[in-house]
Design a protein around this motif. Structure first.
Motif, PDB file in Angstrom:
ATOM      1  N   LEU A  74     -38.574 -16.446  -2.785  1.00 61.40           N
ATOM      2  CA  LEU A  74     -39.996 -16.224  -3.178  1.00 61.40           C
ATOM      3  C   LEU A  74     -39.981 -14.493  -3.204  1.00 61.40           C
ATOM      4  CD1 LEU A  74     -40.958 -18.715  -0.567  1.00 61.40           C
ATOM      5  CD2 LEU A  74     -40.767 -19.201  -3.024  1.00 61.40           C
ATOM      6  N   PHE A  75     -40.362 -14.497  -3.967  1.00 64.63           N
ATOM      7  CA  PHE A  75     -40.478 -12.648  -4.240  1.00 64.63           C
ATOM      8  C   PHE A  75     -41.787 -12.315  -3.811  1.00 64.63           C
ATOM      9  CE2 PHE A  75     -36.664 -12.412  -6.318  1.00 64.63           C
ATOM     10  CZ  PHE A  75     -36.185 -11.507  -5.669  1.00 64.63           C
ATOM     11  N   GLN A  76     -42.851 -11.495  -3.420  1.00 61.70           N
ATOM     12  CA  GLN A  76     -44.276 -10.949  -3.122  1.00 61.70           C
ATOM     13  C   GLN A  76     -44.280  -9.867  -3.346  1.00 61.70           C
ATOM     14  OE1 GLN A  76     -46.548 -12.782   0.191  1.00 61.70           O
ATOM     15  NE2 GLN A  76     -46.996 -10.448   0.758  1.00 61.70           N
ATOM     16  N   GLY A  77     -45.204  -9.095  -4.063  1.00 65.86           N
ATOM     17  CA  GLY A  77     -45.285  -8.059  -4.687  1.00 65.86           C
ATOM     18  C   GLY A  77     -46.535  -7.496  -3.878  1.00 65.86           C
ATOM     19  N   GLY A  78     -47.198  -6.671  -3.958  1.00 63.24           N
ATOM     20  CA  GLY A  78     -48.687  -5.672  -3.468  1.00 63.24           C
ATOM     21  C   GLY A  78     -49.841  -7.670  -3.756  1.00 63.24           C
ATOM     22  N   GLN A  79     -50.284  -7.113  -2.106  1.00 62.79           N
ATOM     23  CA  GLN A  79     -51.355  -8.174  -1.913  1.00 62.79           C
ATOM     24  C   GLN A  79     -51.520  -7.481  -0.869  1.00 62.79           C
ATOM     25  OE1 GLN A  79     -51.032  -9.646   1.710  1.00 62.79           O
ATOM     26  NE2 GLN A  79     -49.691  -7.898   1.988  1.00 62.79           N
ATOM     27  N   GLY A  80     -53.342  -8.338  -0.648  1.00 66.17           N
ATOM     28  CA  GLY A  80     -54.408  -7.659   0.061  1.00 66.17           C
ATOM     29  C   GLY A  80     -55.705  -8.484  -0.019  1.00 66.17           C
ATOM     30  N   TYR A  81     -56.070  -8.431   1.372  1.00 67.56           N
ATOM     31  CA  TYR A  81     -57.651  -9.085   1.171  1.00 67.56           C
ATOM     32  C   TYR A  81     -58.716  -8.090   0.765  1.00 67.56           C
ATOM     33  CZ  TYR A  81     -62.010 -10.532   4.039  1.00 67.56           C
ATOM     34  OH  TYR A  81     -63.864 -10.244   3.786  1.00 67.56           O
ATOM     35  N   ILE A  82     -59.524  -8.847  -0.363  1.00 65.90           N
ATOM     36  CA  ILE A  82     -60.489  -8.138  -0.802  1.00 65.90           C
ATOM     37  C   ILE A  82     -61.774  -8.771  -0.323  1.00 65.90           C
ATOM     38  CG2 ILE A  82     -62.112  -7.475  -3.296  1.00 65.90           C
ATOM     39  CD1 ILE A  82     -58.486  -6.897  -2.955  1.00 65.90           C
ATOM     40  N   SER A  83     -62.625  -7.671  -0.175  1.00 66.14           N
ATOM     41  CA  SER A  83     -63.770  -8.182   1.253  1.00 66.14           C
ATOM     42  C   SER A  83     -65.134  -7.553   0.557  1.00 66.14           C
ATOM     43  CB  SER A  83     -64.217  -6.713   1.956  1.00 66.14           C
ATOM     44  OG  SER A  83     -65.486  -6.935   3.157  1.00 66.14           O
ATOM     45  N   PRO A  84     -66.076  -8.238   0.951  1.00 64.52           N
ATOM     46  CA  PRO A  84     -67.526  -8.952  -0.062  1.00 64.52           C
ATOM     47  C   PRO A  84     -68.037  -6.956  -0.365  1.00 64.52           C
ATOM     48  CG  PRO A  84     -67.344 -10.766   0.646  1.00 64.52           C
ATOM     49  CD  PRO A  84     -66.143  -9.657   1.332  1.00 64.52           C
ATOM     50  N   GLU A  85     -67.675  -6.506   0.970  1.00 63.08           N
ATOM     51  CA  GLU A  85     -68.802  -5.529   1.457  1.00 63.08           C
ATOM     52  C   GLU A  85     -67.955  -4.491   0.346  1.00 63.08           C
ATOM     53  OE1 GLU A  85     -65.238  -3.417   3.821  1.00 63.08           O
ATOM     54  OE2 GLU A  85     -66.787  -3.278   5.077  1.00 63.08           O
TER      55      GLU A  85
END
Length: 196
Positions: A74-85
């Protein structure tokens, strides 16, 4: 094909190259998971056909893979939470953007390639630095270290990749996320996924 599918094999190869630390998972007689940096081997079309790395010989996963060479990598690249704000669109819900690749592979141990596997990894990680580090800098420590590792080639049987990087957003919402998200690496991955 999903909107979140990679556009080409090159997208997957770039994810592996840019984020080489992968989880190597095997189930054999007991479940094992080891994080290891891996280098991709590509075919003529740029498809990842094998992954090269090395284990510490004392790792119990080595014996497990000798019994059953099948692995999930398993490889993981860029990732992150996207807030409604970040988005002015009414009733827009939060989401998580990410790029991942999952390889099913068969692992073959190649102790005779220990030196080559280390050199390839060092060359990849050191890149174009003017004063690139090489294994020769280790001096007499290098040869004994080679006896404590074992190189391997993970021959890819299949690959499933997901690049969920905002491709389903309305143009206005996508632009707002790009303009306001604090993670530059994730924003760059989103921009690249949006390029046609």
């Amino acid at each position: 094909m999903s909107v979140f599918s990679p556009r080409s094999p090159a997208d997957i190869a770039a994810l592996v190259s840019g984020h080489p630390l992968a989880w190597v998972i095997s189930s054999g007689p007991a479940f094992h998971a080891t994080p290891l940096p891996l280098i991709a081997e590509l075919d003529g079309e740029g498809t990842v056909v094998a992954l090269i790395g090395h284990f510490a010989l004392r790792n119990p996963q080595v014996e497990a893979l000798r019994v059953d060479p099948g692995a999930l990598i398993l490889f993981q690249g860029g990732q992150g939470y996207i807030s409604p704000e970040l988005v002015t669109q009414e009733q827009w819900a939060p989401t998580w953007n990410y790029a991942v690749a999952r390889f099913k592979a068969d692992i073959t141990f190649l102790p005779e390639e220990n030196h080559d596997a280390l050199d390839r990894l060092i060359e990849h990680m050191e890149g174009d630095r003017p004063d690139r580090w090489t294994a020769a800098a280790m001096g007499e420590r290098y040869e004994p270290m080679l006896t404590r590792i074992i190189a391997f080639r993970a021959t890819v049987r299949s690959c499933d990749a997901t690049f969920k990087l905002g491709q389903d957003e309305r143009p206005e919402a996508f632009a707002q996320i790009l303009a306001g998200h604090p993670d530059g690496a994730l924003v760059a991955a989103m921009r690249e996924a949006a390029e046609v």
